[in-house]
Design a protein around this motif. Sequence first.
Motif, PDB file in Angstrom:
ATOM      1  N   VAL A 131       0.813  -1.217   0.000  1.00  0.00           N
ATOM      2  CA  VAL A 131       0.000   0.000   0.000  1.00  0.00           C
ATOM      3  C   VAL A 131       0.850   1.273   0.000  1.00  0.00           C
ATOM      4  N   LEU A 132       2.140   1.139   0.296  1.00  0.00           N
ATOM      5  CA  LEU A 132       3.007   2.320   0.365  1.00  0.00           C
ATOM      6  C   LEU A 132       3.377   2.809  -1.034  1.00  0.00           C
ATOM      7  N   LYS A 133       3.383   4.107  -1.208  1.00  0.00           N
ATOM      8  CA  LYS A 133       3.822   4.688  -2.469  1.00  0.00           C
ATOM      9  C   LYS A 133       5.333   4.507  -2.616  1.00  0.00           C
ATOM     10  N   PRO A 134       5.840   4.367  -3.847  1.00  0.00           N
ATOM     11  CA  PRO A 134       7.293   4.394  -4.041  1.00  0.00           C
ATOM     12  C   PRO A 134       7.865   5.692  -3.468  1.00  0.00           C
ATOM     13  N   GLY A 135       8.913   5.557  -2.672  1.00  0.00           N
ATOM     14  CA  GLY A 135       9.482   6.714  -1.999  1.00  0.00           C
ATOM     15  C   GLY A 135       8.880   6.985  -0.627  1.00  0.00           C
ATOM     16  N   GLY A 136       7.806   6.238  -0.268  1.00  0.00           N
ATOM     17  CA  GLY A 136       7.190   6.385   1.049  1.00  0.00           C
ATOM     18  C   GLY A 136       7.972   5.627   2.115  1.00  0.00           C
ATOM     19  N   TYR A 137       7.687   5.933   3.367  1.00  0.00           N
ATOM     20  CA  TYR A 137       8.468   5.375   4.483  1.00  0.00           C
ATOM     21  C   TYR A 137       7.585   4.613   5.467  1.00  0.00           C
ATOM     22  N   ILE A 138       8.213   3.635   6.114  1.00  0.00           N
ATOM     23  CA  ILE A 138       7.628   2.995   7.291  1.00  0.00           C
ATOM     24  C   ILE A 138       8.482   3.367   8.500  1.00  0.00           C
ATOM     25  N   GLU A 139       7.866   3.349   9.669  1.00  0.00           N
ATOM     26  CA  GLU A 139       8.600   3.547  10.919  1.00  0.00           C
ATOM     27  C   GLU A 139       8.032   2.579  11.949  1.00  0.00           C
ATOM     28  N   LEU A 140       8.890   1.709  12.469  1.00  0.00           N
ATOM     29  CA  LEU A 140       8.490   0.691  13.441  1.00  0.00           C
ATOM     30  C   LEU A 140       9.239   0.919  14.746  1.00  0.00           C
ATOM     31  N   ILE A 141       8.548   0.813  15.874  1.00  0.00           N
ATOM     32  CA  ILE A 141       9.181   0.949  17.182  1.00  0.00           C
ATOM     33  C   ILE A 141       8.782  -0.238  18.049  1.00  0.00           C
ATOM     34  N   GLU A 142       9.772  -0.970  18.504  1.00  0.00           N
ATOM     35  CA  GLU A 142       9.543  -2.096  19.407  1.00  0.00           C
ATOM     36  C   GLU A 142      10.637  -2.108  20.460  1.00  0.00           C
ATOM     37  N   ASN A 143      10.305  -2.599  21.646  1.00  0.00           N
ATOM     38  CA  ASN A 143      11.317  -2.735  22.689  1.00  0.00           C
ATOM     39  C   ASN A 143      11.643  -4.200  22.932  1.00  0.00           C
ATOM     40  N   ASP A 144      12.831  -4.451  23.450  1.00  0.00           N
ATOM     41  CA  ASP A 144      13.203  -5.811  23.823  1.00  0.00           C
ATOM     42  C   ASP A 144      12.202  -6.346  24.838  1.00  0.00           C
ATOM     43  N   PHE A 145      11.866  -7.631  24.727  1.00  0.00           N
ATOM     44  CA  PHE A 145      10.946  -8.238  25.680  1.00  0.00           C
ATOM     45  C   PHE A 145      11.534  -8.257  27.094  1.00  0.00           C
ATOM     46  N   TRP A 146      12.839  -8.340  27.180  1.00  0.00           N
ATOM     47  CA  TRP A 146      13.493  -8.461  28.473  1.00  0.00           C
ATOM     48  C   TRP A 146      13.984  -7.098  28.950  1.00  0.00           C
ATOM     49  N   ARG A 147      14.188  -6.983  30.268  1.00  0.00           N
ATOM     50  CA  ARG A 147      14.734  -5.765  30.851  1.00  0.00           C
ATOM     51  C   ARG A 147      16.249  -5.884  30.925  1.00  0.00           C
ATOM     52  N   HIS A 148      16.925  -4.817  30.651  1.00  0.00           N
ATOM     53  CA  HIS A 148      18.385  -4.816  30.723  1.00  0.00           C
ATOM     54  C   HIS A 148      18.834  -4.475  32.150  1.00  0.00           C
ATOM     55  N   ASN A 149      19.937  -5.082  32.577  1.00  0.00           N
ATOM     56  CA  ASN A 149      20.413  -4.979  33.965  1.00  0.00           C
ATOM     57  C   ASN A 149      19.323  -5.403  34.953  1.00  0.00           C
ATOM     58  N   ASP A 158      11.286 -12.306  33.264  1.00  0.00           N
ATOM     59  CA  ASP A 158      11.742 -12.371  31.871  1.00  0.00           C
ATOM     60  C   ASP A 158      11.767 -13.807  31.355  1.00  0.00           C
ATOM     61  N   SER A 159      12.180 -14.740  32.205  1.00  0.00           N
ATOM     62  CA  SER A 159      12.196 -16.155  31.805  1.00  0.00           C
ATOM     63  C   SER A 159      10.775 -16.650  31.552  1.00  0.00           C
ATOM     64  N   PHE A 160       9.854 -16.214  32.386  1.00  0.00           N
ATOM     65  CA  PHE A 160       8.451 -16.588  32.201  1.00  0.00           C
ATOM     66  C   PHE A 160       7.918 -16.043  30.879  1.00  0.00           C
ATOM     67  N   ILE A 161       8.237 -14.788  30.581  1.00  0.00           N
ATOM     68  CA  ILE A 161       7.783 -14.178  29.329  1.00  0.00           C
ATOM     69  C   ILE A 161       8.348 -14.935  28.131  1.00  0.00           C
ATOM     70  N   GLN A 162       9.608 -15.343  28.234  1.00  0.00           N
ATOM     71  CA  GLN A 162      10.226 -16.098  27.142  1.00  0.00           C
ATOM     72  C   GLN A 162       9.500 -17.425  26.917  1.00  0.00           C
ATOM     73  N   GLU A 163       9.129 -18.103  27.995  1.00  0.00           N
ATOM     74  CA  GLU A 163       8.393 -19.362  27.865  1.00  0.00           C
ATOM     75  C   GLU A 163       7.013 -19.121  27.267  1.00  0.00           C
ATOM     76  N   GLN A 164       6.357 -18.039  27.669  1.00  0.00           N
ATOM     77  CA  GLN A 164       5.046 -17.717  27.110  1.00  0.00           C
ATOM     78  C   GLN A 164       5.143 -17.437  25.615  1.00  0.00           C
ATOM     79  N   CYS A 165       6.216 -16.775  25.203  1.00  0.00           N
ATOM     80  CA  CYS A 165       6.419 -16.507  23.775  1.00  0.00           C
ATOM     81  C   CYS A 165       6.544 -17.800  22.985  1.00  0.00           C
ATOM     82  N   LYS A 166       7.272 -18.773  23.536  1.00  0.00           N
ATOM     83  CA  LYS A 166       7.414 -20.066  22.862  1.00  0.00           C
ATOM     84  C   LYS A 166       6.063 -20.747  22.705  1.00  0.00           C
ATOM     85  N   MET A 167       5.242 -20.660  23.750  1.00  0.00           N
ATOM     86  CA  MET A 167       3.939 -21.335  23.735  1.00  0.00           C
ATOM     87  C   MET A 167       2.970 -20.677  22.752  1.00  0.00           C
TER      88      MET A 167
END
Length: 270
Positions: A131-149, A158-167
Amino acid sequence: MTRPPTIFSDFDFKEFDRWQRQHYLLKSARKANAWAPLNTNKGAVIIDVGTGNGIWALEMANQYPTVQVLGLDRLLPNDQNGPENLRFVQCDVNESWPMSDNAVDFIFQRSMSDAMKQVEWGPLLKEMYRVLKPGGYIELIENDFWRHNPGPVQQAFDSFIQEQCKMTGVDFQLTDSLDTLVEETGFDQIDKKTMDIPLGEWPTDQELKQFGFINKEAHKAMLKNYKEFYIKQWGLSGPDFDLAVHEVLEEFDEYHSFTRFHCWVARKPL
């Protein structure tokens, strides 16, 4: 199209509030609602994919009154008041969109990682490309599922979330996978930026401290909103879960935790 007569639950409204906080957090941290080059000429079309409560689409429509802004989602926002150049369209974004080829100037999407299965991302990007015109742009923003530090309790979450993602077939490593998917779809001029936002008020910089406070509050709201799900899956009592949440929130400041956001801006070739 108008929203079907759906009564939103108390959970929905709490999630809308959390999305609102995250919207203003990202807007403040990025100093803009969009980083992609925008065509703001009269008649240009912008799409907000998975518009949620519609706040991003509303702000863009107010900022660019000559541009047509469309918000797509399965359920439309409860409050659809806005300028004449804003419209919300009921649409399952994983199916064919109700628009012709080469019709759109800019497509924006964020925070869909937990709502999309891994196998759905390729077809979704192809629909954006169509649906995008030639020369048009997309912009996607996502964060890592896990928390850093993370602290030890956050690591358990985070381990639970990873298991839920697999399921459920969700891509836990989506922020790495999207690099290849965007390129394979045919987009060029791909620019990926990474932004770390603190969790908690541990930074010394006052602006980052404020961002950390908002991010922590949004994370706290998410844990509270999904309390029933967690205690059912983990077999915890309500008080035990509340204690775990309290410990996680303290760990954020103790371990200097942060959320890593990724932004992809890419062009459909001319």
